[in-house]
Design a protein around this motif. Sequence first.
Motif, PDB file in Angstrom:
ATOM      1  N   GLY A  62       4.168   9.465  10.214  1.00 55.21           N
ATOM      2  CA  GLY A  62       3.342   8.739   9.249  1.00 55.21           C
ATOM      3  C   GLY A  62       4.112   7.704   8.460  1.00 55.21           C
ATOM      4  O   GLY A  62       5.242   7.349   8.788  1.00 55.21           O
ATOM      5  N   CYS A  63       3.451   7.231   7.394  1.00 55.71           N
ATOM      6  CA  CYS A  63       4.035   6.201   6.521  1.00 55.71           C
ATOM      7  C   CYS A  63       4.064   6.773   5.105  1.00 55.71           C
ATOM      8  O   CYS A  63       3.072   7.342   4.648  1.00 55.71           O
ATOM      9  CB  CYS A  63       3.157   4.949   6.579  1.00 55.71           C
ATOM     10  N   SER A  64       5.184   6.594   4.406  1.00 52.45           N
ATOM     11  CA  SER A  64       5.317   7.206   3.073  1.00 52.45           C
ATOM     12  C   SER A  64       4.400   6.510   2.057  1.00 52.45           C
ATOM     13  O   SER A  64       4.066   7.095   1.039  1.00 52.45           O
ATOM     14  CB  SER A  64       6.759   7.149   2.611  1.00 52.45           C
ATOM     15  N   HIS A  65       3.992   5.281   2.324  1.00 54.23           N
ATOM     16  CA  HIS A  65       3.096   4.570   1.403  1.00 54.23           C
ATOM     17  C   HIS A  65       1.640   4.896   1.750  1.00 54.23           C
ATOM     18  O   HIS A  65       0.895   5.428   0.917  1.00 54.23           O
ATOM     19  CB  HIS A  65       3.382   3.061   1.498  1.00 54.23           C
ATOM     20  N   ASN A  66       1.266   4.602   2.963  1.00 55.51           N
ATOM     21  CA  ASN A  66      -0.050   4.973   3.507  1.00 55.51           C
ATOM     22  C   ASN A  66      -1.216   4.586   2.604  1.00 55.51           C
ATOM     23  O   ASN A  66      -2.178   5.351   2.485  1.00 55.51           O
ATOM     24  CB  ASN A  66      -0.076   6.506   3.756  1.00 55.51           C
ATOM     25  N   ALA A  67      -1.156   3.423   1.966  1.00 54.63           N
ATOM     26  CA  ALA A  67      -2.201   3.076   1.008  1.00 54.63           C
ATOM     27  C   ALA A  67      -2.641   1.613   1.075  1.00 54.63           C
ATOM     28  O   ALA A  67      -3.397   1.174   0.210  1.00 54.63           O
ATOM     29  CB  ALA A  67      -1.722   3.399  -0.401  1.00 54.63           C
ATOM     30  N   CYS A  68      -2.183   0.861   2.083  1.00 54.56           N
ATOM     31  CA  CYS A  68      -2.622  -0.533   2.185  1.00 54.56           C
ATOM     32  C   CYS A  68      -4.113  -0.533   2.569  1.00 54.56           C
ATOM     33  O   CYS A  68      -4.536   0.245   3.424  1.00 54.56           O
ATOM     34  CB  CYS A  68      -1.803  -1.283   3.231  1.00 54.56           C
ATOM     35  N   THR A  69      -4.878  -1.415   1.940  1.00 55.38           N
ATOM     36  CA  THR A  69      -6.344  -1.332   2.051  1.00 55.38           C
ATOM     37  C   THR A  69      -6.885  -1.670   3.443  1.00 55.38           C
ATOM     38  O   THR A  69      -8.031  -1.372   3.738  1.00 55.38           O
ATOM     39  CB  THR A  69      -7.027  -2.275   1.049  1.00 55.38           C
ATOM     40  N   PHE A  70      -6.066  -2.311   4.281  1.00 58.17           N
ATOM     41  CA  PHE A  70      -6.553  -2.723   5.599  1.00 58.17           C
ATOM     42  C   PHE A  70      -6.080  -1.783   6.717  1.00 58.17           C
ATOM     43  O   PHE A  70      -6.450  -1.956   7.874  1.00 58.17           O
ATOM     44  CB  PHE A  70      -6.049  -4.150   5.922  1.00 58.17           C
ATOM     45  N   CYS A  71      -5.243  -0.814   6.387  1.00 58.95           N
ATOM     46  CA  CYS A  71      -4.501  -0.076   7.419  1.00 58.95           C
ATOM     47  C   CYS A  71      -4.986   1.363   7.557  1.00 58.95           C
ATOM     48  O   CYS A  71      -5.113   2.068   6.553  1.00 58.95           O
ATOM     49  CB  CYS A  71      -3.016  -0.098   7.039  1.00 58.95           C
ATOM     50  N   ASN A  72      -5.220   1.776   8.794  1.00 52.97           N
ATOM     51  CA  ASN A  72      -5.524   3.199   9.017  1.00 52.97           C
ATOM     52  C   ASN A  72      -4.588   3.809  10.063  1.00 52.97           C
ATOM     53  O   ASN A  72      -4.875   4.853  10.623  1.00 52.97           O
ATOM     54  CB  ASN A  72      -6.986   3.396   9.445  1.00 52.97           C
ATOM     55  N   MET A  73      -3.462   3.099  10.293  1.00 51.83           N
ATOM     56  CA  MET A  73      -2.556   3.534  11.362  1.00 51.83           C
ATOM     57  C   MET A  73      -2.144   5.001  11.227  1.00 51.83           C
ATOM     58  O   MET A  73      -2.108   5.744  12.188  1.00 51.83           O
ATOM     59  CB  MET A  73      -1.292   2.668  11.368  1.00 51.83           C
ATOM     60  N   TYR A  74      -1.796   5.384  10.022  1.00 53.81           N
ATOM     61  CA  TYR A  74      -1.282   6.748   9.841  1.00 53.81           C
ATOM     62  C   TYR A  74      -2.169   7.565   8.909  1.00 53.81           C
ATOM     63  O   TYR A  74      -1.713   8.534   8.305  1.00 53.81           O
ATOM     64  CB  TYR A  74       0.151   6.676   9.290  1.00 53.81           C
ATOM     65  N   ALA A  75      -3.439   7.157   8.807  1.00 51.05           N
ATOM     66  CA  ALA A  75      -4.344   7.806   7.854  1.00 51.05           C
ATOM     67  C   ALA A  75      -4.483   9.299   8.117  1.00 51.05           C
ATOM     68  O   ALA A  75      -4.672  10.088   7.193  1.00 51.05           O
ATOM     69  CB  ALA A  75      -5.706   7.128   7.898  1.00 51.05           C
TER      70      ALA A  75
HETATM   71  S1  SF4 Z   1       0.533  -1.452   6.514  1.00 47.55           S
HETATM   72 FE1  SF4 Z   1       0.085   0.734   6.984  1.00 47.55          FE
HETATM   73  S2  SF4 Z   1       2.021   1.480   7.844  1.00 47.55           S
HETATM   74 FE2  SF4 Z   1       2.518  -0.439   6.781  1.00 47.55          FE
HETATM   75  S3  SF4 Z   1       3.105   0.155   4.666  1.00 47.55           S
HETATM   76 FE3  SF4 Z   1       0.908  -0.258   4.628  1.00 47.55          FE
HETATM   77  S4  SF4 Z   1      -0.057   1.740   4.952  1.00 47.55           S
HETATM   78 FE4  SF4 Z   1       2.072   1.943   5.637  1.00 47.55          FE
END
Ligand code: SF4
Length: 291
Positions: free
Chosen positions: A24-37
């Motif tokens: 996963g991603c430690s941030h996991n909170a960008c509004t457009f991203c579900n890669m590691y949701a």
């Molecule tokens: S874009 Fe997705 S993978 Fe990259 S930092 Fe944001 S939430 Fe994490």
Amino acid sequence: MRYEGQIYRPPSEAYSYILQVTVGCSHNACTFCNMYADKQFHIRKLSEILEDLQMARRAYRYVERIFLADGDALIVRTETLLEILRTIRRLFPECARITSYASARDLLLKTPGELALLQKNGLDMVYLGLESGSERILKAINKGVTVEETVQACAKAKDAGIRLSITQITGLAGQDGMEENASESAKALSRINPEYIGIMTLTLRRGTPMTKDFEEGRFKRLTPKQIVEEMRMLVAGMDSEGSVLRSNHISNYVQLCGTMNRDKSIMLEQLDLALASGRLENEYISYLENL
Ligand code: SF4
């Protein structure tokens, strides 16, 4: 070689052995991203990672490139990363390139000496998502870092000899922020002057806050023609001598590949040809939108 969940890698790592260092991603909170949701972020046990390397050695006769996944492998403690890199060198002497994703925060948390040690032990390049060069847009998408922090982090990696591949997302600010996204991203990329620049197109992914905003009328996404117009503004505004620029991701409407600034006029001509073709009018990237 054991993997947890869906694995992502940059297009240029298509033939690399992928070693999952974090999940996963430690941030996991960008509004457009579900890669590691669907993943709870964690760092894998070192013993499991080293076992995976042994398994890969038994399975593959020749491994030229290794990519450390998932979202931000550089968050791992330097000592642990060094053990992984040294094991790679011992087991895969033929490996010519080790790369990973990195966030600006990961890079800023490491000292210059730590980054230099990682480079010396084989970490050749990191992929980092700038996404946009506009502070306002980064805040709106909840990127969790500022443009200034990203520029600083990139300078730190470069000083350590780690090459950079930076991605920017066209269409990220919708119709209201088209020019801002292009012009501010061009400025930031020119300041960073990375070895590689990757342009991607915003894809609305299922379940993200940005998709909800689109469905409820708060986010006006760009038409394919506007996407290419924004790309044109971005390329025209960039001054990044020696950077290889590519838009070879599946999300892109026009595939560009050239070296800045030498090939800038040719790339602008390609974009002009696409805009004049009349073929972009109704070509939304629908096949990606159920991801
Ligand atoms: S874009 Fe997705 S993978 Fe990259 S930092 Fe944001 S939430 Fe994490």
